[in-house]
Design a protein around this motif. Sequence first.
Motif, PDB file in Angstrom:
ATOM      1  N   LYS A  39      -2.609   6.030  -7.879  1.00  0.00           N
ATOM      2  CA  LYS A  39      -3.829   6.785  -8.498  1.00  0.00           C
ATOM      3  C   LYS A  39      -4.713   6.928  -7.527  1.00  0.00           C
ATOM      4  CE  LYS A  39      -6.965   6.852 -12.497  1.00  0.00           C
ATOM      5  NZ  LYS A  39      -7.209   6.144 -13.775  1.00  0.00           N
ATOM      6  N   THR A  40      -5.282   6.106  -6.776  1.00  0.00           N
ATOM      7  CA  THR A  40      -6.219   6.398  -5.771  1.00  0.00           C
ATOM      8  C   THR A  40      -5.783   7.252  -4.547  1.00  0.00           C
ATOM      9  OG1 THR A  40      -6.871   4.202  -6.221  1.00  0.00           O
ATOM     10  CG2 THR A  40      -7.817   5.139  -4.237  1.00  0.00           C
ATOM     11  N   LYS A  98      -6.150  10.664  -5.678  1.00  0.00           N
ATOM     12  CA  LYS A  98      -7.553  11.193  -5.388  1.00  0.00           C
ATOM     13  C   LYS A  98      -7.949  11.376  -3.825  1.00  0.00           C
ATOM     14  CE  LYS A  98      -9.246   8.944  -9.532  1.00  0.00           C
ATOM     15  NZ  LYS A  98     -10.255   7.839 -10.108  1.00  0.00           N
ATOM     16  N   ILE A  99      -7.392  10.411  -3.023  1.00  0.00           N
ATOM     17  CA  ILE A  99      -7.725  10.611  -1.571  1.00  0.00           C
ATOM     18  C   ILE A  99      -6.961  11.782  -0.900  1.00  0.00           C
ATOM     19  CG2 ILE A  99      -7.348   9.588   0.588  1.00  0.00           C
ATOM     20  CD1 ILE A  99      -7.477   6.755  -0.725  1.00  0.00           C
ATOM     21  N   ALA A 104      -3.632   3.966   0.652  1.00  0.00           N
ATOM     22  CA  ALA A 104      -4.546   3.797  -0.627  1.00  0.00           C
ATOM     23  C   ALA A 104      -3.849   2.551  -1.158  1.00  0.00           C
ATOM     24  CB  ALA A 104      -4.450   4.729  -1.678  1.00  0.00           C
ATOM     25  N   ASN A 131      -3.144   1.802  -4.311  1.00  0.00           N
ATOM     26  CA  ASN A 131      -2.083   2.173  -5.449  1.00  0.00           C
ATOM     27  C   ASN A 131      -1.988   3.994  -5.466  1.00  0.00           C
ATOM     28  OD1 ASN A 131      -4.806   3.264  -6.770  1.00  0.00           O
ATOM     29  ND2 ASN A 131      -5.191   1.373  -7.753  1.00  0.00           N
ATOM     30  N   GLU A 156       0.747  -1.225  -0.099  1.00  0.00           N
ATOM     31  CA  GLU A 156      -0.011   0.003  -0.005  1.00  0.00           C
ATOM     32  C   GLU A 156       0.804   1.165   0.060  1.00  0.00           C
ATOM     33  OE1 GLU A 156      -2.782  -0.134   3.291  1.00  0.00           O
ATOM     34  OE2 GLU A 156      -4.097  -1.218   2.220  1.00  0.00           O
TER      35      GLU A 156
END
Length: 71
Positions: free
Chosen positions: A53-54, A57-58, A49, A51, A35
């Motif tokens: 990319k996520t 976003k977070i 997260a 990955n 993670e």
Amino acid sequence: MLMLRSLEIPDPFQTFIAKKYANAKGYKYDFFSGEWEFNCLCCDETLNAPNKKTMTKIRLYHSRNECTGGY
């Protein structure tokens, strides 16, 4: 009285990685859990997260809506 000692030998790779990224800012990848981790620079909250990319976003959602209360 009997004293018990830990006979565990620390993993040299894990120790090396921990020391290498001890003062790192930004995204950190935990090899063993798979993670990404990030500490918010304003409120010092830990975000996780699966990955990168996520994680982006977070981080953006957190910084825009939760941490600073919006723009």
